[in-house]
Design a protein around this motif. Structure first.
Motif, PDB file in Angstrom:
ATOM      1  N   UNK A   1       7.851  -0.965  -2.850  1.00 18.79           N
ATOM      2  CA  UNK A   1       7.869  -2.336  -3.374  1.00 18.79           C
ATOM      3  C   UNK A   1       6.812  -3.220  -2.720  1.00 18.79           C
ATOM      4  N   UNK A   2       6.630  -3.070  -1.405  1.00 24.33           N
ATOM      5  CA  UNK A   2       5.909  -4.080  -0.640  1.00 24.33           C
ATOM      6  C   UNK A   2       4.511  -3.679  -0.193  1.00 24.33           C
ATOM      7  N   UNK A   3       4.263  -2.390  -0.043  1.00 27.03           N
ATOM      8  CA  UNK A   3       2.990  -1.963   0.544  1.00 27.03           C
ATOM      9  C   UNK A   3       2.085  -1.204  -0.416  1.00 27.03           C
ATOM     10  N   UNK A   4       2.519  -1.020  -1.642  1.00 20.57           N
ATOM     11  CA  UNK A   4       1.708  -0.263  -2.592  1.00 20.57           C
ATOM     12  C   UNK A   4       0.658  -1.170  -3.243  1.00 20.57           C
ATOM     13  N   UNK A   5      -0.526  -0.634  -3.381  1.00 22.89           N
ATOM     14  CA  UNK A   5      -1.584  -1.294  -4.148  1.00 22.89           C
ATOM     15  C   UNK A   5      -2.196  -0.251  -5.061  1.00 22.89           C
ATOM     16  N   UNK A   6      -2.015  -0.448  -6.356  1.00 19.46           N
ATOM     17  CA  UNK A   6      -2.554   0.492  -7.350  1.00 19.46           C
ATOM     18  C   UNK A   6      -2.122   1.924  -7.054  1.00 19.46           C
TER      19      UNK A   6
ATOM     20  N   UNK B   1      -9.024   0.392  -4.080  1.00 21.90           N
ATOM     21  CA  UNK B   1      -8.842   0.846  -5.463  1.00 21.90           C
ATOM     22  C   UNK B   1      -9.297  -0.179  -6.497  1.00 21.90           C
ATOM     23  N   UNK B   2      -9.464  -1.436  -6.094  1.00 23.40           N
ATOM     24  CA  UNK B   2      -9.881  -2.453  -7.064  1.00 23.40           C
ATOM     25  C   UNK B   2     -11.311  -2.244  -7.518  1.00 23.40           C
ATOM     26  N   UNK B   3     -12.163  -1.783  -6.603  1.00 22.67           N
ATOM     27  CA  UNK B   3     -13.577  -1.579  -6.947  1.00 22.67           C
ATOM     28  C   UNK B   3     -13.989  -0.121  -6.819  1.00 22.67           C
TER      29      UNK B   3
ATOM     30  N   UNK C   1      -6.401   0.230   1.151  1.00 17.68           N
ATOM     31  CA  UNK C   1      -5.246   1.095   1.375  1.00 17.68           C
ATOM     32  C   UNK C   1      -5.631   2.126   2.434  1.00 17.68           C
ATOM     33  N   UNK C   2      -4.639   2.549   3.205  1.00 17.59           N
ATOM     34  CA  UNK C   2      -4.879   3.465   4.313  1.00 17.59           C
ATOM     35  C   UNK C   2      -4.550   4.874   3.832  1.00 17.59           C
ATOM     36  N   UNK C   3      -5.550   5.751   3.780  1.00 19.43           N
ATOM     37  CA  UNK C   3      -5.380   7.035   3.112  1.00 19.43           C
ATOM     38  C   UNK C   3      -4.351   7.923   3.809  1.00 19.43           C
TER      39      UNK C   3
END
Length: 607
Positions: free
Chosen positions: A491-496, A561-563, A517-519
């Motif tokens: 819920x809180x730490x996901x981005x794309x 992941x945005x760019x 994001x930290x792989x």
């Protein structure tokens, strides 16, 4: 301006490393060690800060590249309207001094090439004095203690403090350029009279090493490439493994989160050891274990979170103000000021790594156990203290939940060592302290209102390190508190669809700006999915992470992941370690995700 991070490939000889771009330019090289001053530093500035480019004169030339199978020998093919050439780059093993070999071979037609070399010692600051070699086939460059020679098969000319050449390569023709480093007070480094045999030997040695990797199902080749990368980041003489071969590649383009990663972190101890053991490299795992023991030997109160590759402890941080930084990301930092932080998690990482090594059959001396006992005795006096945490925050100490969990892990592995191997120690006292720490974490590190463990006591913010709680055996994966923590991270730490280690905008970590994001954390989520029966989601996430590797199979620390850009130091050992461990976890559908780590004892949730 340097290329995008993902446009670089790694060269290495297990003592130092270079980054070469798809344009044929080596923009980063530190000699003679990973942590030495760079003689090519264009990565953090401009070509005037040091680079070595060999490429077609035709600016419209197309390129493609790959490593030779199972090696760190890079082939870059350039295609022009007139023909095609291949540039073969490698760093031969250190049978003598540090060296680079660059071979240009004509594949089709005739291609006009250019060589442009700017040698700059001490991270681009020192312009050397350049003279011709006595035999006329190259140059010698000296500045203070440093000397580099370039042996060239074509005439070289000096222009505007650079060394340049233009030459034509025909089909079937090969030209070899050899660069060697040595202390300036010694005689000239020897040049190999047979570059072809040197290239073949380098190729053979890598194939021999990488050919021993254990099968990992459909991901064997991905594991092999990550294992080669991990080997390249290993300092052969000492066994230390650097987090990355670079410094100050930003966690956010244009930001200040720029750190020197050319050191060895205790944080990486267990996961690195397990990756090497699972991949079948017992000797490398033992070398890493032995490095860990040597590095921390001394007073337990003086244990550090990181060390130099030889175990050095003074890693003073300073800023070379003449370097503008990667795409203007400043400051550039040399050294790492976090080396003297207090991080309680390193006790657990170290004790866990030593326990795993013993459990996998690596011999352990009486002196090593005596050291572990001393570390536990010291930890018993400080485990309640706040610390800076696994992510090395610089805004003051807190009681980080993961730090307390790893303090528990240190006691747990010590207890298990006595129980499994008959080692001598105060078993009842350590069992009681293990239980006390566990109860403290479950009481203060878990927030029932959100149904999740939290990043630090008294906070409601999340931290991706909490995904490791079932992996280290703190609680069973099916425990409702673990399932709730996984859901909270989603819920809180996901981005794309990928995982941030925390949310900088909501956690005051003492630094402005955002990060990617930290792989490694995203691989940990895939592991958590596998442990909790969500195998299809684990596979989907793992495949997505594999797709983020660049064209030669390398991963950075972070990703935007945005760019669609890599961020952070590159290539990152922690990311490749996580890839290896997840691959082996998923290649055994019925096996544990982290073989060798103890299963958690069931502990009832608080009412």
């Amino acid at each position: 301006m340097p290329l995008r991070i993902e446009d670089y490939a790694l060269l290495g000889d297990t003592q130092s490393a270079a980054l070469v771009g798809r344009n044929g330019s080596i923009d980063w090289l530190c000699w003679p060690r990973f942590d030495s001053g760079a003689c090519f530093a264009a990565l953090l500035g401009t070509p005037e800060h040091g680079c070595w480019r060999i490429a077609p004169v035709d600016g419209a030339a197309r390129s493609r590249r790959c490593y030779r199978d199972g090696t760190l020998v890079l082939e870059t093919v350039f295609e022009t309207a007139e023909g095609e050439v291949v540039l073969i780059d490698c760093m031969p093993p250190r049978d003598s001094g540090p060296s680079l070999l660059r071979r240009v071979t004509g594949l089709r037609g005739r291609v006009t090439m250019e060589l442009d070399l700017a040698l700059r010692f001490d991270y681009g600051r020192n312009i050397p004095w350049v003279t011709r070699l006595p035999d006329g086939h190259g140059i010698r460059a000296i500045a203070g203690p440093d000397m580099v020679i370039l042996h060239s098969p074509v005439p070289l000319e000096g222009h505007a403090l650079r060394t340049q050449a233009r030459f034509t390569v025909a089909e079937g023709q090969s030209l070899d350029f050899q660069m060697h480093y040595g202390p300036s007070h010694l005689s000239l480094p020897a040049v190999c009279p047979d570059p072809a045999s040197l290239l073949a030997d380098t190729d053979s040695r890598w194939r021999h090493w990488s050919g021993r990797v254990r099968e990992a199902g459909p991901w064997t080749e991905a594991v092999r490439r990550s294992a080669i990368t991990l080997k390249a980041l290993t300092h052969g003489p000492t066994g230390g493994i650097v987090a990355a071969p670079t410094t100050s590649l930003p966690e956010g383009i244009g930001g200040v989160r720029n750190w020197d990663y050319r050191f060895c972190w205790l944080r990486d101890a267990t996961l690195t050891l397990l990756a090497l053991l699972q991949a079948g490299y017992t000797e490398d795992a033992q070398a890493w274990r032995d490095w860990l023991l040597r590095a921390v030997m001394g007073s337990p109160s003086q244990i550090q979170i990181m060390y130099g590759i030889g175990g050095e402890r003074r890693l003073r941080e300073w800023q070379p103000d003449w370097l503008p930084g990667y795409e203007g990301s400043s400051p550039v930092r040399i050294g790492n000021g976090a080396h003297d932080q207090l991080q309680l998690d390193v006790y657990g990482e170290l004790l866990d790594a030593l326990h795993q090594a013993h459990s996998h059959g690596l011999p352990m001396s009486e002196a090593a156990w005596d050291l572990q006992r001393a570390l536990i005795d010291h930890l018993a006096t400080i485990w309640r203290e706040p610390d800076e945490g696994i992510w090395e925050t610089r805004d003051g100490r807190r009681c980080f939940t993961y730090s307390k969990v790893m303090a528990w892990a240190a006691l747990d592995r010590a207890v298990r060592g006595i129980e499994a191997f008959g080692l001598d120690g105060p078993l009842d006292r350590w069992r009681a302290l293990r239980r006390e720490i566990h109860e403290d974490i479950c009481r203060k590190g878990y927030d029932s209102s959100i149904g999740s463990f939290v990043g630090s006591y008294g906070s409601r913010e999340l931290d991706a390190s909490l995904l490791l709680l079932p992996a280290v055996g703190f609680l069973p994966a099916e425990d409702p508190r673990i399932l709730g923590t996984i859901a909270a991270v989603e819920r809180d730490l996901m981005r794309d669809g990928l995982v941030r280690r925390y949310r900088p905008e909501r956690v005051d970590d003492g630094l402005p700006g955002d990060e990617g994001v930290f792989l490694a954390c995203s691989f940990w989520l895939a592991d958590a999915y596998a442990m909790t029966g969500r195998r299809s989601e684990a596979l989907a996430l793992f495949e997505r992470l594999l797709a983020l590797r660049n064209d030669v199979g390398l991963l950075s620390e972070e990703y935007d992941p945005r760019v669609g850009r890599m961020l952070g130091n590159f290539p990152q050992a922690f990311s490749h370690v996580a890839l290896i461990n997840t691959a082996y976890a998923l290649s055994r559908p019925d096996g544990p995700p982290n073989p060798g780590r103890p299963a958690a004892d069931a502990v009832p949730a608080p009412r």
